[in-house]
Design a protein around this motif. Structure first.
Motif, PDB file in Angstrom:
ATOM      1  N   MET A 264       0.812  -1.191   0.000  1.00 32.70           N
ATOM      2  CA  MET A 264       0.000   0.000   0.000  1.00 32.70           C
ATOM      3  C   MET A 264       0.860   1.261   0.000  1.00 32.70           C
ATOM      4  N   ALA A 265       1.994   1.218   0.638  1.00 31.62           N
ATOM      5  CA  ALA A 265       2.879   2.379   0.691  1.00 31.62           C
ATOM      6  C   ALA A 265       3.404   2.738  -0.686  1.00 31.62           C
ATOM      7  N   LYS A 266       3.443   1.771  -1.567  1.00 27.92           N
ATOM      8  CA  LYS A 266       3.945   2.026  -2.925  1.00 27.92           C
ATOM      9  C   LYS A 266       3.009   2.963  -3.703  1.00 27.92           C
ATOM     10  N   LEU A 267       1.755   3.003  -3.329  1.00 28.07           N
ATOM     11  CA  LEU A 267       0.778   3.826  -4.046  1.00 28.07           C
ATOM     12  C   LEU A 267       0.467   5.146  -3.329  1.00 28.07           C
ATOM     13  N   ALA A 268       1.236   5.509  -2.343  1.00 30.45           N
ATOM     14  CA  ALA A 268       0.994   6.733  -1.586  1.00 30.45           C
ATOM     15  C   ALA A 268       1.117   7.983  -2.455  1.00 30.45           C
ATOM     16  N   TRP A 269       1.864   7.929  -3.497  1.00 29.04           N
ATOM     17  CA  TRP A 269       2.069   9.064  -4.399  1.00 29.04           C
ATOM     18  C   TRP A 269       0.893   9.247  -5.367  1.00 29.04           C
ATOM     19  N   LEU A 270       0.044   8.249  -5.511  1.00 32.24           N
ATOM     20  CA  LEU A 270      -1.026   8.278  -6.512  1.00 32.24           C
ATOM     21  C   LEU A 270      -1.990   9.463  -6.339  1.00 32.24           C
ATOM     22  N   PRO A 271      -2.515   9.758  -5.145  1.00 30.61           N
ATOM     23  CA  PRO A 271      -3.413  10.924  -5.022  1.00 30.61           C
ATOM     24  C   PRO A 271      -2.736  12.236  -5.418  1.00 30.61           C
ATOM     25  N   SER A 272      -1.469  12.390  -5.061  1.00 35.87           N
ATOM     26  CA  SER A 272      -0.741  13.608  -5.434  1.00 35.87           C
ATOM     27  C   SER A 272      -0.586  13.705  -6.940  1.00 35.87           C
ATOM     28  N   ALA A 273      -0.306  12.576  -7.575  1.00 31.17           N
ATOM     29  CA  ALA A 273      -0.149  12.563  -9.025  1.00 31.17           C
ATOM     30  C   ALA A 273      -1.459  12.914  -9.722  1.00 31.17           C
ATOM     31  N   ILE A 274      -2.554  12.413  -9.200  1.00 30.22           N
ATOM     32  CA  ILE A 274      -3.864  12.705  -9.798  1.00 30.22           C
ATOM     33  C   ILE A 274      -4.184  14.195  -9.670  1.00 30.22           C
ATOM     34  N   VAL A 275      -3.944  14.760  -8.493  1.00 32.33           N
ATOM     35  CA  VAL A 275      -4.188  16.190  -8.286  1.00 32.33           C
ATOM     36  C   VAL A 275      -3.297  17.005  -9.225  1.00 32.33           C
ATOM     37  N   PHE A 276      -2.035  16.629  -9.344  1.00 34.74           N
ATOM     38  CA  PHE A 276      -1.123  17.335 -10.241  1.00 34.74           C
ATOM     39  C   PHE A 276      -1.625  17.282 -11.679  1.00 34.74           C
ATOM     40  N   MET A 277      -2.086  16.125 -12.123  1.00 35.45           N
ATOM     41  CA  MET A 277      -2.574  15.986 -13.503  1.00 35.45           C
ATOM     42  C   MET A 277      -3.828  16.826 -13.713  1.00 35.45           C
ATOM     43  N   LEU A 278      -4.721  16.893 -12.735  1.00 30.33           N
ATOM     44  CA  LEU A 278      -5.926  17.710 -12.866  1.00 30.33           C
ATOM     45  C   LEU A 278      -5.587  19.193 -12.941  1.00 30.33           C
ATOM     46  N   VAL A 279      -4.656  19.632 -12.096  1.00 32.35           N
ATOM     47  CA  VAL A 279      -4.242  21.034 -12.127  1.00 32.35           C
ATOM     48  C   VAL A 279      -3.581  21.353 -13.463  1.00 32.35           C
ATOM     49  N   LEU A 280      -2.730  20.481 -13.942  1.00 29.99           N
ATOM     50  CA  LEU A 280      -2.069  20.684 -15.229  1.00 29.99           C
ATOM     51  C   LEU A 280      -3.085  20.751 -16.369  1.00 29.99           C
ATOM     52  N   ALA A 281      -4.068  19.877 -16.359  1.00 31.17           N
ATOM     53  CA  ALA A 281      -5.107  19.896 -17.390  1.00 31.17           C
ATOM     54  C   ALA A 281      -5.890  21.202 -17.343  1.00 31.17           C
ATOM     55  N   PHE A 282      -6.180  21.707 -16.139  1.00 32.94           N
ATOM     56  CA  PHE A 282      -6.897  22.965 -15.996  1.00 32.94           C
ATOM     57  C   PHE A 282      -6.077  24.129 -16.538  1.00 32.94           C
ATOM     58  N   VAL A 283      -4.796  24.159 -16.243  1.00 34.44           N
ATOM     59  CA  VAL A 283      -3.919  25.227 -16.730  1.00 34.44           C
ATOM     60  C   VAL A 283      -3.820  25.179 -18.247  1.00 34.44           C
ATOM     61  N   ILE A 284      -3.698  24.000 -18.809  1.00 31.31           N
ATOM     62  CA  ILE A 284      -3.641  23.870 -20.271  1.00 31.31           C
ATOM     63  C   ILE A 284      -4.948  24.340 -20.883  1.00 31.31           C
ATOM     64  N   GLN A 285      -6.088  23.993 -20.286  1.00 28.09           N
ATOM     65  CA  GLN A 285      -7.396  24.430 -20.782  1.00 28.09           C
ATOM     66  C   GLN A 285      -7.473  25.945 -20.800  1.00 28.09           C
TER      67      GLN A 285
END
Length: 95
Positions: free
Chosen positions: A1-22
């Protein structure tokens, strides 16, 4: 489970990046070059029955503001210069 601890941060980063590109493609002031105005105005005025006056004023506004709001109607908040340019009587100059 510790291996996936970065996943929520990555998802938030991708959403913010998509919003900025939009936002960067939303058509803000200065987003067009003068030679792109004609094509943008052709689309902007494609749904109106008053094509000639729409194209005349749209191209005039685009030449001044270097932007045309997305879509065929509304969305003028994307381009404050386009939105705030008024006629002598106080009505909107840009379609």
């Amino acid at each position: 489970m510790a291996k996936l601890a970065w996943l929520p941060s990555a998802i938030v980063f991708m959403l913010v990046l998509a919003f900025v590109i939009q936002l960067s493609y939303a058509g803000g002031e200065g987003s067009l070059r003068l030679e792109e105005c004609s094509k943008a105005c052709d689309y902007r005025c494609s749904a109106t029955q008053h094509t000639k006056p729409c194209l005349l004023f749209c191209n005039k506004c685009c030449a001044k503001c270097l932007c045309v709001p997305s879509g065929t109607y509304g969305h003028k908040e994307e381009c404050p210069c386009y939105n705030n340019w008024k006629t002598k009587k106080g009505g909107p100059k840009c379609p």
